[in-house]
Enzyme design. Structure first.
Site, PDB file in Angstrom:
ATOM      1  N   SER A  49      39.953  48.164  51.121  1.00 58.89           N
ATOM      2  CA  SER A  49      40.413  48.286  49.736  1.00 58.89           C
ATOM      3  C   SER A  49      41.195  49.575  49.502  1.00 58.89           C
ATOM      4  CB  SER A  49      39.226  48.235  48.773  1.00 58.89           C
ATOM      5  OG  SER A  49      38.594  46.979  48.817  1.00 58.89           O
ATOM      6  N   CYS A 256      34.824  42.780  43.157  1.00 61.52           N
ATOM      7  CA  CYS A 256      35.936  43.720  43.026  1.00 61.52           C
ATOM      8  C   CYS A 256      37.271  42.973  42.928  1.00 61.52           C
ATOM      9  CB  CYS A 256      35.904  44.738  44.156  1.00 61.52           C
ATOM     10  SG  CYS A 256      36.816  46.246  43.745  1.00 61.52           S
ATOM     11  N   PHE A 257      38.129  43.041  43.937  1.00 58.00           N
ATOM     12  CA  PHE A 257      39.384  42.287  43.901  1.00 58.00           C
ATOM     13  C   PHE A 257      39.099  40.802  43.694  1.00 58.00           C
ATOM     14  CE2 PHE A 257      43.300  40.474  45.828  1.00 58.00           C
ATOM     15  CZ  PHE A 257      44.259  41.198  45.136  1.00 58.00           C
ATOM     16  N   ASN A 298      35.193  50.923  43.573  1.00 61.11           N
ATOM     17  CA  ASN A 298      36.473  51.235  44.199  1.00 61.11           C
ATOM     18  C   ASN A 298      37.508  50.258  43.664  1.00 61.11           C
ATOM     19  OD1 ASN A 298      38.663  51.871  45.778  1.00 61.11           O
ATOM     20  ND2 ASN A 298      37.892  50.817  47.592  1.00 61.11           N
ATOM     21  N   HIS A 354      30.380  47.167  43.653  1.00 61.54           N
ATOM     22  CA  HIS A 354      30.032  46.799  45.030  1.00 61.54           C
ATOM     23  C   HIS A 354      28.521  46.756  45.268  1.00 61.54           C
ATOM     24  CE1 HIS A 354      34.120  46.864  46.695  1.00 61.54           C
ATOM     25  NE2 HIS A 354      34.333  47.790  45.778  1.00 61.54           N
ATOM     26  N   GLU A 356      27.203  45.488  47.753  1.00 62.82           N
ATOM     27  CA  GLU A 356      27.018  45.638  49.204  1.00 62.82           C
ATOM     28  C   GLU A 356      27.169  47.084  49.654  1.00 62.82           C
ATOM     29  OE1 GLU A 356      31.448  45.769  48.984  1.00 62.82           O
ATOM     30  OE2 GLU A 356      29.777  45.028  47.801  1.00 62.82           O
TER      31      GLU A 356
END
Length: 397
Positions: A49, A256-257, A298, A354, A356
């Protein structure tokens, strides 16, 4: 003490910071962003990322635990450049197999040390993330500035194809196999299939260009949309795939994305944040439980839902979409940015952060349990009505 080669960092607005070469000698360009994590620099460096981004570490001392062969989140370092204040002279940890600077040099990552990262971070917070150049071969800031302003911007950048796997691969479940998940690799981190494997899930990781048929041909019970770099407004292919998965009512989870992709598939827009969220100390409210989680972030883009935006109170009502009702499930308490979506009428949900995260925190690890429960519930619901699809046509709010 070894004398280091001089280097300069120049932002696109002309602000210049002197320093010393750290890692590879040369020149690099990217988007300047800052990361507030006190630990996990190896995971940050190898996170896809961060492709085409120059990462400023706000923690002053970096490299003190060296690097090892186990903590990488991918097969290489992805950052475009690296900025630290006080690099460790010696990496000391029982797991270390080398030094951070040697690793950066070996992989050709141009960095700079001795920078006033506090001043640089404050500048980016006030002016926003922007293009930057680092050079240990150019002495003239104006000459470097001209090249910075010619470098590509992050808005409009379609980067998934540059970080995705070239061939499908499989991470097997640990212990008893429960489910199969097809993960669309938009820049996946290794810890995602690890967290799924720990829950009895076998993960098939497929290239970003894959079709919904490619994913379902694996025998997948569900689809995962991975994190990744770039502007989600450019990712029309993954958005179309997500819409087809929603139409077929295949369980979906996006991080995220992947959250932004699923948000677009539901009919919402995306926008670029001023300086983004990056680090391992971001407070997020889970509206379902009322708990505040400390989370790892992020992302430089976010999902835009009706009535929401930076600083605005995020609406709690159900929003009508082509695929039924959707609610904002998670909210960042720093600035009220949407951090998660939950579909009511189809089996899909997202989080912008995130769960993870490695090296942590692990407050949100339960979301992988929630994904497994969604798959299990959907398998139970489908037994009497196999093949049902969700009809599109409802208007967006």
């Amino acid at each position: 003490m070894v004398k280091r080669r001089p280097a300069i960092l120049v932002l696109e607005d002309g602000r210049t910071f002197p320093g010393e070469a750290y890692g590879s000698v040369g020149e690099t360009f990217g988007e300047a962003v800052f990361n507030t994590g006190m630990t996990g620099y190896q995971e940050t460096l190898t996170d896809p990322s961060y492709h085409r981004q120059v990462v400023v570490q706000t923690a002053p001392h970096i490299g003190n635990t060296g690097v090892n062969g186990e903590d990488d989140e991918s097969g290489r370092i992805w950052v475009a450049g690296y900025v630290v204040r006080d690099p460790a002279r010696i990496g000391s940890n029982w797991r270390a197999t080398g030094s951070l600077e040697d690793r950066l040099a070996t992989e050709g990552v141009v960095g700079i040390s001795g920078v006033d990262t506090r001043a640089l971070t404050r500048h980016l917070r006030e002016r926003g993330a922007m293009r930057v150049g680092i050079s240990s071969v150019e002495k003239d800031p104006q000459s470097l500035l001209a090249r910075v302003r010619q470098s590509p911007q992050m808005v409009g950048a379609d980067l998934s194809a540059e970080v995705t796997t070239t061939e499908p691969y499989v991470i097997e479940a640990l212990g008893e196999h429960r489910f199969t998940v097809a993960a669309l690799d938009l820049g996946i981190k290794r810890n995602v299939p690890r967290r799924l494997a720990a829950r009895g899930v076998t993960t098939h990781v497929l290239p970003a260009s894959s079709s919904i048929e490619d994913l379902l041909a694996t025998g997948a019970d569900a689809v995962f949309l991975s994190p990744g770099p770039g502007d989600p407004a450019t990712a029309d292919g993954p958005v179309a795939l997500a819409r087809e998965a929603l139409r077929r009512e295949v369980p979906l989870f996006g991080i995220c994305f992947g959250s932004q992709i699923l948000g677009r598939a539901l009919g919402f827009g995306t926008y670029k944040l001023g300086y983004g969220h990056r680090g391992i100390n971001q407070p997020v409210l889970d509206r379902a439980t009322g708990k505040v989680e400390v989370t790892s972030h992020n992302h430089g883009f976010a999902v835009q839902v009706p009535g929401a935006g930076v600083g605005a109170v995020v609406p709690d009502q159900v929003i009508d979409t082509d695929f039924g009702g959707v609610q904002v499930s998670h909210v960042c308490l720093n600035d009220n940015v949407v951090e998660g979506l939950r579909a009511i009428d189809v089996p899909a949900f997202t989080v912008q952060y995130h769960p993870e995260a490695a090296a942590g925190p692990h407050d949100a690890d339960y979301l992988f349990d929630r994904f497994a429960e969604l798959i299990e519930g959907r398998a139970h619901d489908r037994r009497p009505s196999e093949g049902r699809t969700h009809s599109e046509g409802r208007s967006n709010a």
